[in-house]
Design a protein around this motif. Structure first.
Motif, short mmCIF file in Angstrom:
data_model
loop_
_atom_site.label_atom_id
_atom_site.label_comp_id
_atom_site.label_asym_id
_atom_site.label_seq_id
_atom_site.Cartn_x
_atom_site.Cartn_y
_atom_site.Cartn_z
N LYS A 13 -1.51 1.43 -0.29
CA LYS A 13 -2.36 0.33 -0.03
C LYS A 13 -3.37 0.67 -0.89
O LYS A 13 -4.12 1.55 -0.91
CB LYS A 13 -2.93 0.06 1.44
CG LYS A 13 -3.61 -1.16 1.61
CD LYS A 13 -3.71 -1.41 2.91
CE LYS A 13 -4.59 -2.59 3.22
NZ LYS A 13 -5.00 -2.90 4.61
N ASP A 14 -3.82 -0.51 -1.72
CA ASP A 14 -5.02 -0.33 -3.06
C ASP A 14 -6.40 -0.93 -2.04
O ASP A 14 -6.28 -1.78 -1.14
CB ASP A 14 -4.67 -1.02 -3.97
CG ASP A 14 -5.68 -0.81 -5.05
OD1 ASP A 14 -5.22 0.48 -5.97
OD2 ASP A 14 -6.65 -1.63 -5.26
N ASP B 234 -7.99 -3.18 -2.98
CA ASP B 234 -8.19 -4.78 -3.32
C ASP B 234 -7.05 -5.56 -2.14
O ASP B 234 -6.99 -6.65 -2.00
CB ASP B 234 -7.57 -5.21 -4.69
CG ASP B 234 -6.24 -4.90 -5.08
OD1 ASP B 234 -5.34 -4.40 -3.99
OD2 ASP B 234 -5.52 -5.08 -6.18
N GLY B 235 -6.47 -4.60 -1.29
CA GLY B 235 -5.88 -5.28 -0.15
C GLY B 235 -4.20 -5.26 -0.45
O GLY B 235 -3.37 -5.66 0.45
N THR B 236 -4.03 -4.99 -1.69
CA THR B 236 -2.56 -5.12 -1.78
C THR B 236 -1.66 -3.81 -1.39
O THR B 236 -2.43 -2.79 -1.42
CB THR B 236 -2.14 -5.26 -3.48
OG1 THR B 236 -2.65 -4.07 -4.18
CG2 THR B 236 -2.81 -6.52 -4.14
N SER B 237 -0.27 -4.13 -1.30
CA SER B 237 0.48 -2.96 -0.78
C SER B 237 1.59 -2.64 -1.86
O SER B 237 2.18 -3.53 -2.03
CB SER B 237 1.11 -3.14 0.55
OG SER B 237 1.82 -2.03 1.01
N ASN B 238 1.77 -1.53 -2.16
CA ASN B 238 2.74 -1.30 -3.39
C ASN B 238 3.57 -0.04 -2.99
O ASN B 238 3.44 0.97 -2.61
CB ASN B 238 1.79 -0.67 -4.74
CG ASN B 238 0.81 -1.73 -4.96
OD1 ASN B 238 1.10 -2.38 -5.77
ND2 ASN B 238 -0.37 -1.17 -4.50
N ASP C 211 4.60 2.86 1.10
CA ASP C 211 3.87 1.96 0.34
C ASP C 211 2.39 2.49 0.20
O ASP C 211 2.05 3.11 1.19
CB ASP C 211 3.70 0.77 1.15
CG ASP C 211 5.13 0.19 1.13
OD1 ASP C 211 5.24 -0.96 0.72
OD2 ASP C 211 6.19 0.71 1.44
#
Length: 223
Positions: free
Chosen positions: A137-138, A140-144, A135
């Protein structure tokens, strides 16, 4: 006349004795014949019931049942010993026994590539075969989650001190307008559940498109 009568009576007695002896002989013969008949018919009766599928088929089933679990136990024993398709009787590498690092390995200005290296710091040989879970992590705190690339895993067996590597691949955005701002790479080694967080390599090219355009490839040895 008296002598004649005695002789006649003696003859009658002898005849009676012979008659009784004959009767006894017939009875004994019958008993013997009966015993022989009973003795010879017993196996025939058993054999007949087996051939008809009664106790005979039951005996075969018992024999099959005895051999069945034996084979199953052997298979379970192999599984318990860690026999895997990788060809070695080893367990998969544990996250705690791996030193993991990420570095920029882009071959040119257009193709982005991050090499993630895993070194076996444990005391036993282990398998790192397969795809790691990744994953990104960006900021902005999101995990992709990152999708797998089209490639077949290669056997990756690590002795203590050996290293395996896998890659993240993407196209580099040279326009300066990338919307992706990666900060960390979260890695879960193949067949593990424990994750480590790595810093996004400094100097790595910006991601063109979205995180869904990044692909992860299977592990392989560095030899």
């Amino acid at each position: 006349m008296k002598y004649t009568r005695i002789t006649a009576l003696a003859a009658i007695g002898v005849a009676a004795t012979l008659s009784l002896t004959a009767c006894g002989s017939d009875g004994s013969a019958k008993d013997s014949s009966s015993e022989n008949s009973s003795s010879s018919s017993a196996p025939s009766s058993d054999g007949g019931s087996k051939s008809e599928g009664g106790s005979g088929s039951g005996g075969s089933a018992v024999s099959d049942a005895k051999s069945g679990p034996g084979e199953g136990a052997g298979a379970r024993s192999d599984a318990a010993n860690g026999e895997t398709e990788t060809g070695g009787k080893v367990t998969f590498c544990k996250t705690a026994n791996l030193a993991i690092d990420a570095m920029d390995a882009a071959p040119d200005a257009e193709s982005g590539r991050i090499d993630i290296t895993m070194i076996n710091r444990g005391s036993t040989t282990c398998s790192a075969t397969g795809f790691a879970g990744v994953d990104i992590k960006d900021a902005d705190g999101t995990s992709n989650p990152i999708e797998r690339g089209q490639a077949q895993p290669r056997v990756t067996i690590l002795k203590p001190g050996d290293a395996a590597v896998f890659n993240l691949a993407y196209d580099i955005d040279n326009t300066g307008g990338s919307l992706a701002s990666p900060t960390n790479i979260q890695v879960t080694p193949p067949n593990e559940t424990h994750t480590v967080s790595l810093k996004w390599p400094a100097g790595a090219g910006e991601i063109k498109g979205a995180y869904t355009d990044v692909e992860v490839y299977p592990t392989h040895t560095t030899n």
